[in-house]
Scaffold this motif. Sequence first.
Motif, PDB file in Angstrom:
ATOM      1  N   SER A  85       0.923  -1.158   0.070  1.00 43.00           N
ATOM      2  CA  SER A  85       0.103   0.058  -0.107  1.00 43.00           C
ATOM      3  C   SER A  85       0.770   1.303  -0.033  1.00 43.00           C
ATOM      4  O   SER A  85       0.587   1.994   0.786  1.00 43.00           O
ATOM      5  CB  SER A  85      -1.151   0.020   1.271  1.00 43.00           C
ATOM      6  OG  SER A  85      -1.752  -1.193   1.024  1.00 43.00           O
ATOM      7  N   LEU A  86       1.732   1.222  -0.722  1.00 46.48           N
ATOM      8  CA  LEU A  86       2.961   2.310  -0.873  1.00 46.48           C
ATOM      9  C   LEU A  86       2.191   3.710  -1.213  1.00 46.48           C
ATOM     10  O   LEU A  86       1.259   3.806  -2.256  1.00 46.48           O
ATOM     11  CB  LEU A  86       3.842   2.154  -1.865  1.00 46.48           C
ATOM     12  CG  LEU A  86       4.762   1.066  -1.448  1.00 46.48           C
ATOM     13  CD1 LEU A  86       5.749   0.462  -2.408  1.00 46.48           C
ATOM     14  CD2 LEU A  86       5.881   1.885  -0.365  1.00 46.48           C
ATOM     15  N   LYS A  87       2.462   4.700  -0.832  1.00 45.83           N
ATOM     16  CA  LYS A  87       2.126   5.943  -0.628  1.00 45.83           C
ATOM     17  C   LYS A  87       3.205   6.945  -1.330  1.00 45.83           C
ATOM     18  O   LYS A  87       4.371   6.555  -1.200  1.00 45.83           O
ATOM     19  CB  LYS A  87       1.276   6.605   0.564  1.00 45.83           C
ATOM     20  CG  LYS A  87       0.555   5.856   1.204  1.00 45.83           C
ATOM     21  CD  LYS A  87       0.509   6.369   2.498  1.00 45.83           C
ATOM     22  CE  LYS A  87      -0.882   5.378   3.139  1.00 45.83           C
ATOM     23  NZ  LYS A  87      -1.140   5.922   4.661  1.00 45.83           N
ATOM     24  N   PRO A  88       2.809   8.066  -1.959  1.00 41.24           N
ATOM     25  CA  PRO A  88       4.024   9.115  -2.379  1.00 41.24           C
ATOM     26  C   PRO A  88       4.842   9.458  -1.528  1.00 41.24           C
ATOM     27  O   PRO A  88       6.134   9.707  -1.503  1.00 41.24           O
ATOM     28  CB  PRO A  88       3.109  10.223  -3.145  1.00 41.24           C
ATOM     29  CG  PRO A  88       1.863   9.369  -3.543  1.00 41.24           C
ATOM     30  CD  PRO A  88       1.614   8.373  -2.507  1.00 41.24           C
ATOM     31  N   GLU A  89       4.297   9.833  -0.160  1.00 47.85           N
ATOM     32  CA  GLU A  89       5.371  10.034   0.742  1.00 47.85           C
ATOM     33  C   GLU A  89       6.049   8.968   1.294  1.00 47.85           C
ATOM     34  O   GLU A  89       6.721   9.089   2.006  1.00 47.85           O
ATOM     35  CB  GLU A  89       4.261  10.542   2.054  1.00 47.85           C
ATOM     36  CG  GLU A  89       3.200   9.664   2.647  1.00 47.85           C
ATOM     37  CD  GLU A  89       1.832   9.884   2.007  1.00 47.85           C
ATOM     38  OE1 GLU A  89       1.878  10.159   0.684  1.00 47.85           O
ATOM     39  OE2 GLU A  89       0.791   9.886   2.671  1.00 47.85           O
ATOM     40  N   ASP A  90       6.080   7.848   0.824  1.00 45.78           N
ATOM     41  CA  ASP A  90       7.051   6.794   1.115  1.00 45.78           C
ATOM     42  C   ASP A  90       8.233   6.876   0.327  1.00 45.78           C
ATOM     43  O   ASP A  90       9.271   6.059   0.421  1.00 45.78           O
ATOM     44  CB  ASP A  90       6.488   5.261   1.035  1.00 45.78           C
ATOM     45  CG  ASP A  90       5.221   4.965   2.004  1.00 45.78           C
ATOM     46  OD1 ASP A  90       4.080   4.543   1.467  1.00 45.78           O
ATOM     47  OD2 ASP A  90       5.582   5.634   3.171  1.00 45.78           O
ATOM     48  N   THR A  91       8.206   7.659  -0.797  1.00 45.04           N
ATOM     49  CA  THR A  91       9.246   8.048  -1.712  1.00 45.04           C
ATOM     50  C   THR A  91      10.667   8.620  -0.864  1.00 45.04           C
ATOM     51  O   THR A  91      10.449   9.556   0.060  1.00 45.04           O
ATOM     52  CB  THR A  91       8.890   9.116  -2.856  1.00 45.04           C
ATOM     53  OG1 THR A  91       7.786   8.604  -3.362  1.00 45.04           O
ATOM     54  CG2 THR A  91      10.097   9.541  -3.537  1.00 45.04           C
ATOM     55  N   ALA A  92      11.700   7.485  -0.891  1.00 45.22           N
ATOM     56  CA  ALA A  92      13.033   8.090  -0.075  1.00 45.22           C
ATOM     57  C   ALA A  92      13.932   7.056  -0.712  1.00 45.22           C
ATOM     58  O   ALA A  92      13.800   6.081  -1.427  1.00 45.22           O
ATOM     59  CB  ALA A  92      12.636   7.796   1.235  1.00 45.22           C
ATOM     60  N   VAL A  93      15.048   7.346  -0.136  1.00 46.03           N
ATOM     61  CA  VAL A  93      16.239   6.420  -0.314  1.00 46.03           C
ATOM     62  C   VAL A  93      16.254   5.421   1.034  1.00 46.03           C
ATOM     63  O   VAL A  93      16.134   5.897   2.255  1.00 46.03           O
ATOM     64  CB  VAL A  93      17.516   6.989  -0.520  1.00 46.03           C
ATOM     65  CG1 VAL A  93      18.697   6.118  -0.334  1.00 46.03           C
ATOM     66  CG2 VAL A  93      17.809   8.003  -1.774  1.00 46.03           C
ATOM     67  N   TYR A  94      16.193   4.320   1.060  1.00 41.96           N
ATOM     68  CA  TYR A  94      16.142   3.343   1.966  1.00 41.96           C
ATOM     69  C   TYR A  94      17.246   2.763   2.235  1.00 41.96           C
ATOM     70  O   TYR A  94      18.150   2.380   1.335  1.00 41.96           O
ATOM     71  CB  TYR A  94      14.966   2.192   1.866  1.00 41.96           C
ATOM     72  CG  TYR A  94      13.736   2.747   1.672  1.00 41.96           C
ATOM     73  CD1 TYR A  94      13.109   3.518   0.808  1.00 41.96           C
ATOM     74  CD2 TYR A  94      12.902   2.350   2.882  1.00 41.96           C
ATOM     75  CE1 TYR A  94      11.847   4.178   1.034  1.00 41.96           C
ATOM     76  CE2 TYR A  94      11.622   2.843   2.897  1.00 41.96           C
ATOM     77  CZ  TYR A  94      11.032   3.771   2.217  1.00 41.96           C
ATOM     78  OH  TYR A  94       9.767   4.243   2.125  1.00 41.96           O
ATOM     79  N   TYR A  95      17.890   2.539   3.586  1.00 45.75           N
ATOM     80  CA  TYR A  95      19.072   2.100   4.029  1.00 45.75           C
ATOM     81  C   TYR A  95      18.907   1.046   5.164  1.00 45.75           C
ATOM     82  O   TYR A  95      18.012   1.186   5.828  1.00 45.75           O
ATOM     83  CB  TYR A  95      20.126   3.267   4.499  1.00 45.75           C
ATOM     84  CG  TYR A  95      20.322   4.495   3.752  1.00 45.75           C
ATOM     85  CD1 TYR A  95      19.536   5.696   3.841  1.00 45.75           C
ATOM     86  CD2 TYR A  95      21.335   4.634   2.970  1.00 45.75           C
ATOM     87  CE1 TYR A  95      19.705   6.590   2.896  1.00 45.75           C
ATOM     88  CE2 TYR A  95      21.784   5.542   2.153  1.00 45.75           C
ATOM     89  CZ  TYR A  95      20.847   6.604   2.363  1.00 45.75           C
ATOM     90  OH  TYR A  95      20.961   7.889   1.516  1.00 45.75           O
ATOM     91  N   CYS A  96      19.701   0.209   4.903  1.00 43.24           N
ATOM     92  CA  CYS A  96      19.712  -0.963   6.194  1.00 43.24           C
ATOM     93  C   CYS A  96      21.077  -0.388   7.079  1.00 43.24           C
ATOM     94  O   CYS A  96      22.048  -0.055   6.405  1.00 43.24           O
ATOM     95  CB  CYS A  96      19.860  -2.259   5.779  1.00 43.24           C
ATOM     96  SG  CYS A  96      21.188  -2.833   4.732  1.00 43.24           S
ATOM     97  N   ALA A  97      21.116  -0.715   8.317  1.00 42.14           N
ATOM     98  CA  ALA A  97      21.986  -0.475   9.068  1.00 42.14           C
ATOM     99  C   ALA A  97      22.071  -1.602  10.420  1.00 42.14           C
ATOM    100  O   ALA A  97      21.288  -1.870  10.842  1.00 42.14           O
ATOM    101  CB  ALA A  97      22.248   1.009   9.598  1.00 42.14           C
ATOM    102  N   THR A  98      23.256  -1.541  10.992  1.00 38.80           N
ATOM    103  CA  THR A  98      23.423  -2.089  12.192  1.00 38.80           C
ATOM    104  C   THR A  98      24.375  -1.555  13.246  1.00 38.80           C
ATOM    105  O   THR A  98      25.299  -0.878  12.816  1.00 38.80           O
ATOM    106  CB  THR A  98      23.845  -3.740  11.973  1.00 38.80           C
ATOM    107  OG1 THR A  98      23.955  -4.448  13.214  1.00 38.80           O
ATOM    108  CG2 THR A  98      25.394  -3.642  11.278  1.00 38.80           C
TER     109      THR A  98
END
Length: 126
Positions: A85-98
């Motif tokens: 259910s993606l929304k335009p406001e989910d637009t981003a660069v997604y990172y994983c981290a630890t």
Amino acid sequence: QVQLVESGGGLVQPGGSLRLSCAASGFTFDNYAITWFRQAPGKEREGVLCISSSDDTSYYADSVKGRFTISRDNAKNTVYLQMNSLKPEDTAVYYCATDQGSRCIGGRPQWVYNYWGQGTQVTVSS
């Protein structure tokens, strides 16, 4: 050498789904919590979801509750972020981290996360 590599980003229409992957190497993956962050244009990077070494999950962004889930496959050293259910406001660069800890602890400064992936772009647009 610790390495996190994200993949699975792309362009999707509103209401669509994507699954992001975070492939890890160079450390004992099973022992560590992994957190997904995202950074939208013009905004600060924010935590989204975390999964602990024991598969406990923690939501750091209320806006994704009910739409995003996180899971891990220790046999593949990979964490997944399922986004529905993606929304335009989910637009981003997604990172994983630890931070090399085993638990998900919210509200911590981002500098404690000492290993980051390079990010994958997610664009939600019609």
